[in-house]
Enzyme design. Structure first.
Site, PDB file in Angstrom:
ATOM      1  N   ARG A 174      10.998  -7.483 -21.743  1.00  0.00           N
ATOM      2  CA  ARG A 174      10.800  -6.449 -22.200  1.00  0.00           C
ATOM      3  C   ARG A 174       9.419  -5.564 -22.032  1.00  0.00           C
ATOM      4  O   ARG A 174       8.826  -5.108 -22.895  1.00  0.00           O
ATOM      5  CB  ARG A 174      11.085  -6.546 -23.682  1.00  0.00           C
ATOM      6  CG  ARG A 174      12.470  -6.888 -24.134  1.00  0.00           C
ATOM      7  CD  ARG A 174      13.566  -6.012 -23.787  1.00  0.00           C
ATOM      8  NE  ARG A 174      14.673  -6.513 -23.990  1.00  0.00           N
ATOM      9  CZ  ARG A 174      15.465  -7.366 -23.192  1.00  0.00           C
ATOM     10  NH1 ARG A 174      14.868  -7.648 -21.901  1.00  0.00           N
ATOM     11  NH2 ARG A 174      16.563  -8.187 -23.405  1.00  0.00           N
ATOM     12  N   SER A 223      17.223  -3.020 -30.227  1.00  0.00           N
ATOM     13  CA  SER A 223      16.481  -4.052 -30.933  1.00  0.00           C
ATOM     14  C   SER A 223      15.237  -3.200 -31.577  1.00  0.00           C
ATOM     15  O   SER A 223      14.328  -2.504 -30.611  1.00  0.00           O
ATOM     16  CB  SER A 223      15.922  -5.140 -30.250  1.00  0.00           C
ATOM     17  OG  SER A 223      17.092  -5.881 -29.931  1.00  0.00           O
ATOM     18  N   GLU A 293       9.725  -3.054 -30.116  1.00  0.00           N
ATOM     19  CA  GLU A 293      10.425  -2.667 -28.977  1.00  0.00           C
ATOM     20  C   GLU A 293      10.590  -1.195 -28.576  1.00  0.00           C
ATOM     21  O   GLU A 293      10.814  -0.772 -27.631  1.00  0.00           O
ATOM     22  CB  GLU A 293      11.811  -3.663 -28.756  1.00  0.00           C
ATOM     23  CG  GLU A 293      12.500  -3.682 -27.410  1.00  0.00           C
ATOM     24  CD  GLU A 293      13.456  -4.830 -27.221  1.00  0.00           C
ATOM     25  OE1 GLU A 293      13.370  -5.678 -27.488  1.00  0.00           O
ATOM     26  OE2 GLU A 293      14.433  -4.386 -26.584  1.00  0.00           O
TER      27      GLU A 293
HETATM   28  C1  LIG Z   1      23.248   0.330 -29.222  1.00  0.00           C
HETATM   29  C2  LIG Z   1      21.967   0.070 -28.425  1.00  0.00           C
HETATM   30  C3  LIG Z   1      21.758  -1.490 -27.780  1.00  0.00           C
HETATM   31  C4  LIG Z   1      20.847  -1.634 -26.910  1.00  0.00           C
HETATM   32  N1  LIG Z   1      20.994  -2.681 -26.367  1.00  0.00           N
HETATM   33  C5  LIG Z   1      19.921  -3.314 -25.454  1.00  0.00           C
HETATM   34  C6  LIG Z   1      19.855  -4.526 -24.680  1.00  0.00           C
HETATM   35  O1  LIG Z   1      20.751  -5.216 -25.011  1.00  0.00           O
HETATM   36  N2  LIG Z   1      18.763  -4.533 -24.041  1.00  0.00           N
HETATM   37  C7  LIG Z   1      17.711  -3.840 -23.850  1.00  0.00           C
HETATM   38  O2  LIG Z   1      16.906  -4.299 -23.167  1.00  0.00           O
HETATM   39  N3  LIG Z   1      17.774  -2.641 -24.466  1.00  0.00           N
HETATM   40  C8  LIG Z   1      18.797  -2.181 -25.082  1.00  0.00           C
HETATM   41  N4  LIG Z   1      18.738  -1.166 -25.845  1.00  0.00           N
HETATM   42  C9  LIG Z   1      17.701   0.002 -25.641  1.00  0.00           C
HETATM   43  C10 LIG Z   1      17.874   0.857 -24.373  1.00  0.00           C
HETATM   44  O3  LIG Z   1      19.248   1.108 -24.400  1.00  0.00           O
HETATM   45  C11 LIG Z   1      17.276   0.495 -23.286  1.00  0.00           C
HETATM   46  O4  LIG Z   1      15.722   0.169 -23.554  1.00  0.00           O
HETATM   47  C12 LIG Z   1      17.317   1.266 -21.964  1.00  0.00           C
HETATM   48  O5  LIG Z   1      17.031   0.777 -20.862  1.00  0.00           O
HETATM   49  C13 LIG Z   1      16.629   2.754 -22.275  1.00  0.00           C
HETATM   50  O6  LIG Z   1      17.132   3.711 -21.427  1.00  0.00           O
HETATM   51  P1  LIG Z   1      16.919   5.293 -21.524  1.00  0.00           P
HETATM   52  O7  LIG Z   1      17.462   5.730 -20.334  1.00  0.00           O
HETATM   53  O8  LIG Z   1      17.825   5.656 -22.706  1.00  0.00           O
HETATM   54  O9  LIG Z   1      15.423   5.408 -21.754  1.00  0.00           O
HETATM   55  P2  LIG Z   1      14.626   6.217 -22.894  1.00  0.00           P
HETATM   56  O10 LIG Z   1      14.912   5.625 -24.266  1.00  0.00           O
HETATM   57  O11 LIG Z   1      14.901   7.745 -22.686  1.00  0.00           O
HETATM   58  O12 LIG Z   1      13.222   5.951 -22.366  1.00  0.00           O
HETATM   59  C14 LIG Z   1      12.584   4.460 -22.615  1.00  0.00           C
HETATM   60  C15 LIG Z   1      11.421   4.367 -21.883  1.00  0.00           C
HETATM   61  O13 LIG Z   1      11.570   4.571 -20.426  1.00  0.00           O
HETATM   62  C16 LIG Z   1      10.758   5.565 -19.772  1.00  0.00           C
HETATM   63  N5  LIG Z   1      11.817   6.184 -18.772  1.00  0.00           N
HETATM   64  C17 LIG Z   1      12.878   6.984 -19.059  1.00  0.00           C
HETATM   65  N6  LIG Z   1      13.411   7.466 -17.691  1.00  0.00           N
HETATM   66  C18 LIG Z   1      12.328   7.015 -16.911  1.00  0.00           C
HETATM   67  C19 LIG Z   1      12.049   7.423 -15.757  1.00  0.00           C
HETATM   68  N7  LIG Z   1      13.146   7.997 -14.834  1.00  0.00           N
HETATM   69  N8  LIG Z   1      10.790   6.827 -14.798  1.00  0.00           N
HETATM   70  C20 LIG Z   1       9.912   6.481 -15.653  1.00  0.00           C
HETATM   71  N9  LIG Z   1      10.090   6.079 -16.964  1.00  0.00           N
HETATM   72  C21 LIG Z   1      11.263   6.363 -17.669  1.00  0.00           C
HETATM   73  C22 LIG Z   1      10.566   6.546 -20.925  1.00  0.00           C
HETATM   74  O14 LIG Z   1       9.368   7.400 -20.788  1.00  0.00           O
HETATM   75  C23 LIG Z   1      10.235   5.635 -22.144  1.00  0.00           C
HETATM   76  O15 LIG Z   1       9.282   5.005 -22.033  1.00  0.00           O
HETATM   77  C24 LIG Z   1      19.843  -0.662 -26.739  1.00  0.00           C
HETATM   78  C25 LIG Z   1      19.728   0.425 -27.514  1.00  0.00           C
HETATM   79  C26 LIG Z   1      20.941   0.920 -28.532  1.00  0.00           C
HETATM   80  C27 LIG Z   1      21.156   2.162 -28.944  1.00  0.00           C
END
Ligand SMILES: Cc1cc2nc3c(=O)[nH]c(=O)nc-3n(C[C@H](O)[C@H](O)[C@H](O)COP(=O)(O)OP(=O)(O)OC[C@H]3O[C@@H](n4cnc5c(N)ncnc54)[C@H](O)[C@@H]3O)c2cc1C
Length: 305
Positions: A174, A223, A293
């Protein structure tokens, strides 16, 4: 900001929204406004923005908002979201899949089955976008993005574009050494051949597992804490008697106590205070310091301090 807004509106082709509530862009459904939210039309538009943006105005990039806790005071400066069709393209080239950063993980499903690509199923059940999966090396079911990423194309604060190999991200659990001013534009993923029936079966099983073991259709950000080495965060939370703690509208999921939930009227402050209280209690009880996280960003609302 008004002046900057007018300048940007003249120079850019994408959407520019003033005082946009970020609660509309996060899964937790909390968070104050972004002074400016910019949705670039395409890469040239994003580059143009970075080349003209005043140095003293900070910018932040968000993806699907599924890992974000934006504080109630919102974000001063400019928030960028790669949410236009240009940033949602998927293509296949030899043994690799090239995806724009705004591609939703869930939207990969159909493409994988149709093109018989195996090994990427795990990504489809993680909410959010592919661009958002890099910083925290998102993963589940024993795999992480670092296992399948070949390289990513990024643009930095000066508008320079470069390709970064998997190794250069120095991925671990992570985590990565991702500089805060880099924006992922696209990713190249390994695309091994897979049997479409087996791919579909795996996708179904993984989704079923999530629905039975984690909150589904809830206002959450996944998480809350990383698992400390050799430990499970949820077990430490239980052991420390925190699973039934609530603050305002913030509580822990009954299905999985490492998932924080906005029951409907939580503020970002409720959620962050609950998280910090858990860190303190777990430390007192076990001597272990849990690490967030969920990515927290923005300013606290003065009223909620
Ligand atoms: C129900 C649920 C289940 C989940 N299960 C998991 C799991 O099993 N495993 C896991 O790892 N995570 C999980 N997550 C967390 C999340 O889905 C992941 O971390 C996901 O990868 C975040 O993607 P996002 O596009 O929503 O990023 P955001 O939440 O919008 O941003 C996350 C980070 O990434 C950065 N970011 C976003 N886009 C870019 C880009 N284009 N360039 C540079 N930086 C960027 C942001 O600045 C921020 O720091 C879960 C979340 C939920 C709600």
């Amino acid at each position: 900001m008004e002046f900057l807004l007018n300048t940007l509106t003249r120079q850019l082709k994408g959407k520019i929204l003033l005082n946009e509530p970020l609660s509309k862009h996060t899964w937790l459904n909390v968070g104050g406004p972004a002074e400016i939210l910019f949705i670039p039309k395409d890469l040239d538009d994003l580059k143009n923005f970075l080349n003209h943006k005043p140095d003293n105005v900070p910018f932040y990039i968000i993806g699907g908002g599924s890992n974000l806790l934006v504080r109630d005071g919102g974000i001063k400066g400019i928030v960028i979201k790669l949410d236009s069709p240009y940033f949602r393209q998927i293509s296949l080239s030899k043994q690799t899949l090239i995806c724009s950063a705004g591609v939703k993980n869930t939207s990969l499903k159909k493409f994988l089955i149709q093109n018989q690509i195996g090994g990427l199923e795990f990504l489809c059940s993680i909410p959010g976008t592919l661009g958002g999966s890099i910083k925290t090396n998102a993963g589940c079911f024993g795999q992480s993005i670092s296992d399948v990423l070949e390289s990513a194309t990024v643009i930095n604060a000066e508008g320079q574009i470069k390709t970064v190999s998997n190794k250069q991200f120095n991925f671990s659990y992570r985590s990565s050494n991702f500089p805060p001013d880099w924006i992922i534009i696209s990713l190249t993923l390994k695309a091994d051949h897979g049997d479409p029936n087996q791919i579909e079966q795996k996708l179904k099983e993984q989704m079923l597992y999530r629905k039975s073991n984690q909150p589904y259709n809830a206002k959450t950000a996944g998480s809350t804490f990383k698992n400390p080495q050799g430990q499970k965060a949820w077990q430490l939370i239980k052991l420390s008697g925190c699973e039934n703690l609530t603050i305002g509208g913030a509580k822990l999921s009954e299905k999985h106590c490492n998932f924080m939930i906005n029951t409907g009227n939580a503020t970002a402050n409720d959620l962050e205070t609950l998280g910090n209280m858990i860190i303190e209690r777990v430390k007192q009880k076990t001597g272990i310091t849990l690490e967030w996280e969920i990515q927290r960003l923005g300013q606290k609302d003065e009223v909620s301090d």
